[in-house]
Write a protein that holds these residues in place. Structure first.
Motif, PDB file in Angstrom:
ATOM      1  N   LEU A 160       0.865  -1.181   0.000  1.00 29.80           N
ATOM      2  CA  LEU A 160       0.000   0.000   0.000  1.00 29.80           C
ATOM      3  C   LEU A 160       0.903   1.233   0.000  1.00 29.80           C
ATOM      4  O   LEU A 160       1.822   1.323   0.812  1.00 29.80           O
ATOM      5  N   VAL A 161       0.647   2.161  -0.895  1.00 28.09           N
ATOM      6  CA  VAL A 161       1.482   3.368  -1.005  1.00 28.09           C
ATOM      7  C   VAL A 161       0.699   4.584  -0.532  1.00 28.09           C
ATOM      8  O   VAL A 161      -0.408   4.843  -1.014  1.00 28.09           O
ATOM      9  N   THR A 162       1.271   5.327   0.422  1.00 29.70           N
ATOM     10  CA  THR A 162       0.741   6.656   0.762  1.00 29.70           C
ATOM     11  C   THR A 162       1.893   7.638   0.565  1.00 29.70           C
ATOM     12  O   THR A 162       2.975   7.449   1.116  1.00 29.70           O
ATOM     13  N   ASP A 163       1.670   8.644  -0.244  1.00 27.18           N
ATOM     14  CA  ASP A 163       2.755   9.555  -0.629  1.00 27.18           C
ATOM     15  C   ASP A 163       2.147  10.882  -1.073  1.00 27.18           C
ATOM     16  O   ASP A 163       0.928  10.996  -1.235  1.00 27.18           O
ATOM     17  N   HIS A 164       3.012  11.868  -1.289  1.00 27.54           N
ATOM     18  CA  HIS A 164       2.528  13.160  -1.794  1.00 27.54           C
ATOM     19  C   HIS A 164       3.461  13.714  -2.867  1.00 27.54           C
ATOM     20  O   HIS A 164       3.232  14.806  -3.383  1.00 27.54           O
ATOM     21  N   HIS A 165       4.519  12.980  -3.211  1.00 28.38           N
ATOM     22  CA  HIS A 165       5.488  13.462  -4.193  1.00 28.38           C
ATOM     23  C   HIS A 165       4.929  13.381  -5.616  1.00 28.38           C
ATOM     24  O   HIS A 165       3.917  12.720  -5.864  1.00 28.38           O
ATOM     25  N   GLU A 166       5.619  14.056  -6.530  1.00 30.92           N
ATOM     26  CA  GLU A 166       5.208  14.057  -7.939  1.00 30.92           C
ATOM     27  C   GLU A 166       5.197  12.633  -8.499  1.00 30.92           C
ATOM     28  O   GLU A 166       6.090  11.837  -8.202  1.00 30.92           O
ATOM     29  N   VAL A 167       4.215  12.342  -9.312  1.00 27.00           N
ATOM     30  CA  VAL A 167       4.140  11.044  -9.994  1.00 27.00           C
ATOM     31  C   VAL A 167       5.170  11.038 -11.132  1.00 27.00           C
ATOM     32  O   VAL A 167       5.228  11.989 -11.912  1.00 27.00           O
ATOM     33  N   PRO A 168       6.001   9.985 -11.239  1.00 22.82           N
ATOM     34  CA  PRO A 168       6.997   9.955 -12.323  1.00 22.82           C
ATOM     35  C   PRO A 168       6.327  10.007 -13.695  1.00 22.82           C
ATOM     36  O   PRO A 168       5.250   9.434 -13.893  1.00 22.82           O
ATOM     37  N   TYR A 169       6.971  10.704 -14.625  1.00 21.01           N
ATOM     38  CA  TYR A 169       6.399  10.806 -15.970  1.00 21.01           C
ATOM     39  C   TYR A 169       7.512  11.009 -16.986  1.00 21.01           C
ATOM     40  O   TYR A 169       8.657  11.289 -16.630  1.00 21.01           O
ATOM     41  N   GLU A 170       7.152  10.858 -18.254  1.00 17.88           N
ATOM     42  CA  GLU A 170       8.080  11.241 -19.318  1.00 17.88           C
ATOM     43  C   GLU A 170       7.280  11.907 -20.428  1.00 17.88           C
ATOM     44  O   GLU A 170       6.093  11.603 -20.644  1.00 17.88           O
ATOM     45  N   GLU A 171       7.949  12.829 -21.093  1.00 12.07           N
ATOM     46  CA  GLU A 171       7.303  13.549 -22.184  1.00 12.07           C
ATOM     47  C   GLU A 171       7.456  12.727 -23.456  1.00 12.07           C
ATOM     48  O   GLU A 171       8.546  12.269 -23.790  1.00 12.07           O
ATOM     49  N   GLN A 172       6.341  12.530 -24.167  1.00  9.94           N
ATOM     50  CA  GLN A 172       6.365  11.772 -25.421  1.00  9.94           C
ATOM     51  C   GLN A 172       6.771  12.691 -26.577  1.00  9.94           C
ATOM     52  O   GLN A 172       6.795  13.916 -26.435  1.00  9.94           O
ATOM     53  N   ILE A 177       2.159  13.760 -22.086  1.00  9.71           N
ATOM     54  CA  ILE A 177       2.830  13.255 -20.877  1.00  9.71           C
ATOM     55  C   ILE A 177       2.352  11.836 -20.589  1.00  9.71           C
ATOM     56  O   ILE A 177       1.151  11.566 -20.593  1.00  9.71           O
ATOM     57  N   ARG A 178       3.306  10.963 -20.334  1.00  6.55           N
ATOM     58  CA  ARG A 178       2.956   9.593 -19.922  1.00  6.55           C
ATOM     59  C   ARG A 178       3.424   9.392 -18.487  1.00  6.55           C
ATOM     60  O   ARG A 178       4.598   9.589 -18.179  1.00  6.55           O
ATOM     61  N   THR A 179       2.501   9.046 -17.609  1.00  7.68           N
ATOM     62  CA  THR A 179       2.852   8.847 -16.194  1.00  7.68           C
ATOM     63  C   THR A 179       3.075   7.366 -15.907  1.00  7.68           C
ATOM     64  O   THR A 179       2.577   6.499 -16.625  1.00  7.68           O
ATOM     65  N   PHE A 180       3.827   7.110 -14.833  1.00  7.98           N
ATOM     66  CA  PHE A 180       4.116   5.741 -14.415  1.00  7.98           C
ATOM     67  C   PHE A 180       3.750   5.589 -12.947  1.00  7.98           C
ATOM     68  O   PHE A 180       4.163   6.406 -12.118  1.00  7.98           O
ATOM     69  N   LEU A 181       2.993   4.542 -12.649  1.00  8.82           N
ATOM     70  CA  LEU A 181       2.638   4.260 -11.254  1.00  8.82           C
ATOM     71  C   LEU A 181       3.143   2.876 -10.874  1.00  8.82           C
ATOM     72  O   LEU A 181       3.158   1.965 -11.705  1.00  8.82           O
ATOM     73  N   PRO A 182       3.553   2.689  -9.620  1.00 12.77           N
ATOM     74  CA  PRO A 182       3.959   1.349  -9.193  1.00 12.77           C
ATOM     75  C   PRO A 182       2.753   0.416  -9.145  1.00 12.77           C
ATOM     76  O   PRO A 182       1.608   0.858  -8.991  1.00 12.77           O
ATOM     77  N   ASP A 183       3.005  -0.875  -9.257  1.00 11.38           N
ATOM     78  CA  ASP A 183       1.929  -1.878  -9.261  1.00 11.38           C
ATOM     79  C   ASP A 183       1.564  -2.258  -7.823  1.00 11.38           C
ATOM     80  O   ASP A 183       1.612  -3.427  -7.436  1.00 11.38           O
ATOM     81  N   ALA A 184       1.205  -1.246  -7.038  1.00 10.82           N
ATOM     82  CA  ALA A 184       0.811  -1.492  -5.643  1.00 10.82           C
ATOM     83  C   ALA A 184      -0.651  -1.914  -5.582  1.00 10.82           C
ATOM     84  O   ALA A 184      -1.414  -1.702  -6.525  1.00 10.82           O
ATOM     85  N   ASP A 185      -1.038  -2.504  -4.451  1.00  6.30           N
ATOM     86  CA  ASP A 185      -2.429  -2.944  -4.288  1.00  6.30           C
ATOM     87  C   ASP A 185      -3.370  -1.752  -4.115  1.00  6.30           C
ATOM     88  O   ASP A 185      -4.554  -1.844  -4.446  1.00  6.30           O
TER      89      ASP A 185
END
Length: 571
Positions: A160-172, A177-185
């Motif tokens: 389980l992830v609780t956070d407030h930081h920027e979500v990782p992304y890359e510019e296409q 913008i394409r964002t990446f999230l961890p495969d958390a529950d």
């Protein structure tokens, strides 16, 4: 070089003053802080804890709470993995206290800054697995731990992830913008796409507080018990330099009220060793006295010492732990001063002086001090600053920015040079191979679009106001605008053409000057300056008349109150 500008926001200040029973000057100050509608002004002046945004608005919260309540019911082992800064320590404390109250089988781990680096790592996951942990819950980290969380999932763990930081992304290539999230529950972070939470600027401690509010509500535990955690969310908010607007302001205001007489033995001891007993605790004290002591443990030792202080219920033990943290912070101050000196020398004696983005490599500096040194250098040169130090594997660094430079976005443009990075518009942390240091410096400066105007420090004057207008009732009203900090700065008043007379220097270090200030209409005010007294007097001899920036205060001597103007700047 600095530029003084007057805030020119318009409104019917007299009408606002009449409606809310405040001075027109206070009405203008509130308008300058972007409070426009009657509802916003009322919340700014009288906001209550009951007006905080509901935890239900956070995307992923219902899912996270369903999993947590099930794990608590089944008595599965839960491990909190926090972070080593003040926000991480407070978030960890909030989750630990809340989960224990909810009956969870829970323990904690906090990464070692030097050994583990930032956030959840494979090593911490292995340790959790060895301890029989079923579920990991992160706080103040995890949103960028894509590989690490995938590894934990491979091992069969719930994450389980609780956070407030920027979500990782890359510019296409097409600019999207394409964002990446961890495969958390489950993930709770207001910065996720499609998260309907109305205020994105909360810290990790506030996210953790919302989790516990939701958990208590689901389990029928009274909200009053969650309120006991408010001081820790407030400390995290100020310590992580969040904007004191919206619900942050309400929470910090309430947290400071509770800190005047804290129930927590660790906080009591920390207040005591810093000689703050029987004094009003303000946001300043969190940011510059108590907070740095808590942060020092994560910088020079282990953040577990700060957590241990907060968990301590024994007066003697708490006193020893608080004294240790204060001593650590004193050492940190000395080491920081040396690091700043080295950084300034490098800038002044090399080509760095001509860079708009300063990348300063101090290989022998303690890596935990990079961020503080970057902040000091930023203040000195009004430019974005990255300070790098040699680490076990390559180079680690911290950045501190200016308003016109979005640090995280600029690092995304250099991500091929970095092994790891994360952060906010105003601050960042990263690591990279030593051979990439010069390329990193070059690319940041090639991409930089800052103008000379961007790099001039601006002092925004709220109200050009003669000192003769100031009364003790007005000063009392100004206290309604507190707490002051980022996003809700202390008001700035200014007056032209002041003459100073009867100047006297006080203090063991000759760092207080008392004097009479006289304006062109003959009005005289008691004035005080804090800083190098002899330097200040030397400067006053250059001219007869000065424009001044000041803040009025009430001086109490032998029971008698008088007005004293704190001079903050002259030109």
């Amino acid at each position: 070089m600095e530029k003084w500008v007057v805030s020119a926001k318009k409104a019917d200040f007299q009408q606002i003053a009449n409606k809310f029973g405040i001075d027109p000057v206070v009405a203008r100050l509130i308008r300058n802080r972007e409070q426009i509608t009657d509802e916003e002004i009322d919340t700014y002046l009288h906001g209550k804890i009951t007006e905080l945004h509901s935890w239900k608005l956070l995307k992923g919260m219902e899912s996270l709470l369903d999993i947590l309540t099930e794990k608590i019911k089944e008595q599965k082992k839960i491990r909190i993995i926090g972070d080593y800064d003040i926000d991480g320590v407070c978030s960890t404390y909030i989750l630990l206290k809340g989960l224990k109250r909810a009956g969870a089988a829970v323990d904690v781990d906090i990464p070692d800054r030097m050994k583990d680096g930032y956030g959840i790592s494979r090593e911490l996951i292995d340790l959790a697995k060895e301890a029989g942990t079923d579920t990991i819950i992160t706080c103040d980290n995890g949103i960028s731990a894509i590989e690490q969380i995938a590894y934990a999932k491979e091992l069969g763990m719930t994450v389980l992830v609780t956070d407030h930081h920027e979500v990782p992304y890359e510019e296409q290539e097409d600019g999207s913008i394409r964002t990446f999230l961890p495969d958390a529950d489950a993930i709770v972070n207001p910065k996720q796409e499609d998260c309907g939470y109305p205020f994105k600027g909360i810290c990790g401690g506030m996210v953790a507080f919302k989790v516990i509010c939701g958990l208590y509500e689901k389990l029928g535990i009274p909200f009053k018990e969650a309120e006991e955690l408010i001081p820790f969310a407030a400390i995290a908010t100020v310590g992580d330099v969040m904007d004191l607007v919206d619900e942050n302001r309400i929470l910090v205001k309430d947290g400071l009220r509770r800190l005047q007489n804290p129930e927590n033995e660790g906080l009591k001891a920390l207040i005591r060793v810093n000689n703050l007993e029987n004094r009003e605790i303000t946001a300043y004290h969190i940011g510059f006295v108590l907070g740095p002591c808590m942060n020092a443990s994560g910088r020079l030792s282990t953040a577990k010492r700060a957590l241990q202080l907060l968990l301590s219920q024994d007066v003697k033990e708490a006193s020893v732990l608080a004294e240790d943290l204060k001593n650590l912070n004193d050492s940190r101050k000395d080491m920081t001063a040396k690091g700043v000196e080295q950084a300034v020398e490098l800038v002044e004696t090399t080509d760095l002086l001509y860079d708009r983005v300063l990348v300063i490599y101090l290989p022998d500096c303690h890596e935990s001090l990079a961020g503080i040194i970057a902040g000091r250098i930023r203040e000195r040169y009004t430019r974005p600053v990255f300070v790098l130090t040699r680490a076990e594997e390559g180079v680690k660094g911290s950045g501190r920015s200016i308003e016109a430079y979005h640090m995280f976005q600029e690092m995304v443009k250099c991500k091929e040079l970095l092994t790891k990075f994360g952060g906010h518009p105003m601050a960042a942390g990263f690591s990279l191979p030593e051979e990439n240091v010069e390329a990193f410096r070059r690319k940041l400066n090639e991409n930089c679009v800052l103008t000379q105007e961007d790099m001039i420090e601006k002092i925004v004057i709220d109200v050009p106001m003669p000192m003769s207008y100031v009364t003790i009732p007005l000063i009392r009203q100004l206290s309604q605008l507190e707490p002051f900090g980022k996003g809700n700065t202390k008001p700035v008043f200014a007056q032209k053409k002041l003459r100073f007379a009867d100047c006297r220097v006080f203090g063991k270090n000759r760092n207080v000057v008392k004097m009479q200030g006289k304006d062109e209409f003959g009005f005289t005010a008691e004035c005080i300056w804090f800083g190098d007294g002899d330097d200040f007097l030397e400067k006053l001899r250059e001219k007869e008349c000065w424009d001044v920036i000041y803040y009025p205060s009430v001086n109490v001597f032998r029971g008698r109150e008088s007005i004293e103007m704190v001079i903050q700047n002259i030109r």
